[in-house]
Design an enzyme around this catalytic site. Sequence first.
Site, short mmCIF file in Angstrom:
data_model
loop_
_atom_site.label_atom_id
_atom_site.label_comp_id
_atom_site.label_asym_id
_atom_site.label_seq_id
_atom_site.Cartn_x
_atom_site.Cartn_y
_atom_site.Cartn_z
N GLY A 1 52.25 15.88 29.44
CA GLY A 1 51.28 16.90 29.77
C GLY A 1 50.73 17.71 28.62
O GLY A 1 50.28 18.84 28.82
N MET B 1 48.90 7.25 34.59
CA MET B 1 49.04 5.84 34.24
C MET B 1 48.88 4.90 35.44
O MET B 1 49.65 3.96 35.61
CB MET B 1 50.41 5.63 33.56
CG MET B 1 50.52 6.38 32.26
SD MET B 1 49.15 6.03 31.14
CE MET B 1 49.76 6.67 29.61
N HIS C 1 41.25 8.23 27.28
CA HIS C 1 41.97 7.02 26.88
C HIS C 1 42.10 7.00 25.35
O HIS C 1 41.11 7.26 24.65
CB HIS C 1 41.23 5.76 27.37
CG HIS C 1 41.96 4.51 27.00
ND1 HIS C 1 43.09 4.09 27.68
CD2 HIS C 1 41.75 3.61 26.01
CE1 HIS C 1 43.54 2.97 27.12
NE2 HIS C 1 42.74 2.66 26.11
#
Length: 204
Positions: free
Chosen positions: A14, A92, A111
């Site tokens: 995070g 994910m 990404h």
Amino acid sequence: MSDTVLGILASGRGSNMQVILENIKGGKLQATIGVVISDHANAKVLEIATAAGIPAICIERKAFATKQEFEVAIAEKLSFYNVELVVLAGFMRILSGHLISLFSGRIMNIHPSLLPAFPGLHAHEQVIAYGAKVSGCTIHFVDEGMDTGPIIMQQAVPVLPGDTADSLADRIIKVEHTLYSQAIRLYCTKRLCIEGRNVKIIEG
Ligand code: GAR
């Protein structure tokens, strides 16, 4: 302009979520985080959210018979917290039709490569194994493909001799932390316009 309500989906530590939160607190982003959802019960991102007083919810894939039911459960929470923009921050999993159509043009992903090169898992390992000299990060709107949606922003970093996946990841995450809030800010100030595969940034 009122605060845009973000819903963050994240699977792990995070750090992107934390920086977004700091930027909100510091008045650099006119948004609120309505909810943080993780597919992993022990994800650090849930601890960060809880400590900040943000609703933190675990929705595990294994609790549902189908991917559709899993996504319906996520969508229900996002709607309950009046989320306007879904921010994937190290989530994910590939989303499918249900969630994407419900939040069409309102889901962003980050990404850690220069898409369309090196999509999917283990981007840094892929870059190193391929011998690429440049990598970076990409922020894009999400469609049903794997890291294929319209690109909002990208920033390159060099791949240096002797780099490992970890050293490259360390260089790229710093750029991610800056770029993601910039992209979210553009969305919140209504400066992003999707035209097919192109995302136009309207001058501020
Ligand atoms: C980030 O590097 C992000 O780009 C990547 O996961 C990391 C999450 O870090 N996302 C993907 O690989 C998605 N395909 P964080 O949990 O510290 O924000």
